[in-house]
Design a protein around this motif. Structure first.
Motif, mmCIF file in Angstrom:
data_model
loop_
_atom_site.group_PDB
_atom_site.id
_atom_site.type_symbol
_atom_site.label_atom_id
_atom_site.label_comp_id
_atom_site.label_asym_id
_atom_site.label_seq_id
_atom_site.Cartn_x
_atom_site.Cartn_y
_atom_site.Cartn_z
ATOM 1 N N LEU A 96 1.125 1.051 -0.657
ATOM 2 C CA LEU A 96 0.334 1.937 -1.508
ATOM 3 C C LEU A 96 -1.049 1.352 -1.758
ATOM 4 O O LEU A 96 -2.059 2.065 -1.727
ATOM 5 N N HIS A 97 -1.110 0.045 -1.991
ATOM 6 C CA HIS A 97 -2.396 -0.620 -2.197
ATOM 7 C C HIS A 97 -3.241 -0.584 -0.925
ATOM 8 O O HIS A 97 -4.464 -0.407 -0.977
ATOM 9 N N TYR A 98 -2.567 -0.738 0.211
ATOM 10 C CA TYR A 98 -3.272 -0.652 1.503
ATOM 11 C C TYR A 98 -3.875 0.736 1.695
ATOM 12 O O TYR A 98 -5.023 0.872 2.145
ATOM 13 N N MET A 99 -3.117 1.771 1.369
ATOM 14 C CA MET A 99 -3.626 3.140 1.512
ATOM 15 C C MET A 99 -4.883 3.354 0.678
ATOM 16 O O MET A 99 -5.842 3.989 1.122
ATOM 17 N N TYR A 100 -4.865 2.824 -0.542
ATOM 18 C CA TYR A 100 -6.039 2.974 -1.403
ATOM 19 C C TYR A 100 -7.222 2.175 -0.858
ATOM 20 O O TYR A 100 -8.333 2.698 -0.718
ATOM 21 N N TYR A 101 -6.983 0.919 -0.538
ATOM 22 C CA TYR A 101 -8.059 0.047 -0.052
ATOM 23 C C TYR A 101 -8.627 0.552 1.269
ATOM 24 O O TYR A 101 -9.835 0.457 1.528
ATOM 25 N N ASN A 102 -7.760 1.124 2.080
ATOM 26 C CA ASN A 102 -8.162 1.592 3.399
ATOM 27 C C ASN A 102 -8.763 3.002 3.367
ATOM 28 O O ASN A 102 -9.038 3.597 4.398
ATOM 29 N N CYS A 103 -8.961 3.539 2.149
ATOM 30 C CA CYS A 103 -9.552 4.874 1.968
ATOM 31 C C CYS A 103 -8.670 5.997 2.481
ATOM 32 O O CYS A 103 -9.165 7.078 2.818
#
Length: 323
Positions: free
Chosen positions: A304-311
């Motif tokens: 979930l954090h990756y999805m946010y950071y990765n736009c």
């Protein structure tokens, strides 16, 4: 807008049904009350506005029943609802007979937060009609799909009953995410240790507005952002995994999942909602819905954090990886 009706209270569901009946029958619909037999119903006596049609409306006494279940993904065809002497429908039929005799009931509506398969719809209508003597045209069964259609036609209703999709778990299925997480766990066995290491160089950077600006746009807490940033080395491994040609199937599963999450979050997130709270609620729902995600809680939150950071989720200007 789809809501998870199993998460709302019986009273809130009854209020929702009454608001729908105001539109379909009229404002003469009386609020749910407890009868002598302990059953709760609403009623409308007169000429209906829209049911079954504006040109040929129902007349006389209409009784409305709301049957709410806190269980997820239930159906009208389930044994507890129809098909046995102790089922809800069988119990309702006995009440219908008494209401026809005592109150001269002419019409009947049954609402439930269950799926209503076509076959079950016809079977239940026929059973109710045969047992009570009411014509099938004077009986209406309303399931989840019908409720959703009414809320599209009358979009003001959810606010009137405080039915805010954000205040209940999002109705998502985390199957695709679980498959990606399990594959990453197998492919990158040391991923849980990467955040502690400092020697590995980042293999890519994201071309976009500064993360600080993205956080302001989405109302994400600065402290929570630092937690996300601490996982950059792990994000590189995820990006590398998803970019490999042999992982095309998992790329597709990831895309399906991130599109679903982003669209549903955008549909319900209001400006005053903090995005870190959104992410935590989504995380809680996912681990509650999928045992594999629950077993791998850290990887689930990492994704979930990756999805946010990765736009991939959240508002932002266009982001892209550059070498």
């Amino acid at each position: 807008m789809k809501y998870n009706y199993s998460e709302i209270s019986d009273k809130q569901f009854e209020e929702l049904v009454v608001q729908i009946c105001y539109k379909l029958l009229g404002y003469g619909t009386k609020i749910f009350a407890t009868g002598a037999d302990g059953g709760r119903d609403a009623r409308f006596d007169g000429t209906a506005c829209e049911i079954p049609s504006r040109h040929k409306p129902w007349e006389g006494l209409t009784i409305i029943q709301a049957k709410h279940t806190a269980e997820f993904n239930k159906k009208f065809s389930d044994g507890d609802f129809f098909g046995s002497k102790s089922s809800i429908v069988n119990g309702e039929v006995e009440k219908m007979k008494k209401l026809i005799k005592s109150d001269d009931m002419k019409n009947y509506m049954l609402f439930s937060n269950r799926k209503l398969p076509a076959e079950a719809h016809e079977e239940i209508l026929s059973f109710m009609s045969t047992e009570t003597g009411l014509s099938k045209s004077n009986i209406i069964l309303v399931g989840i799909s019908d409720i959703e259609s009414y809320l599209k036609a009358f979009p003001e209703i959810p606010d009137k009953v405080d039915l805010n999709a954000f205040d209940m778990p999002l109705n998502i299925e985390p199957d695709e995410l679980a498959e990606v997480i399990l594959r990453i766990k197998d492919e990158i066995p040391n991923i849980n240790k990467l955040s502690k290491g400092k020697s590995k160089e980042s293999k890519a950077e994201i071309k976009r507005i500064p993360l600080e600006n993205k956080n302001k746009i989405n109302n994400l807490d600065s402290g929570y952002s630092k937690v996300i940033e601490s996982k950059i080395l792990e994000f590189d491994e995820i990006a590398d995994f998803l970019s490999r040609p042999e992982n095309t199937d998992y790329q597709e599963k990831y895309l399906e999942c991130k599109f679903e999450l982003d669209e549903k979050i955008r549909a319900i997130k209001k400006p005053d909602h903090e995005y870190n709270v959104v992410l935590e609620r989504v995380y809680d729902l996912i681990i509650a819905r999928d045992q594999d995600c629950k077993t791998n809680k850290r990887l689930t939150k990492l994704m979930l954090h990756y999805m946010y950071y990765n736009c991939d989720i959240g508002d932002d200007e266009r982001c892209e990886y550059v070498a």
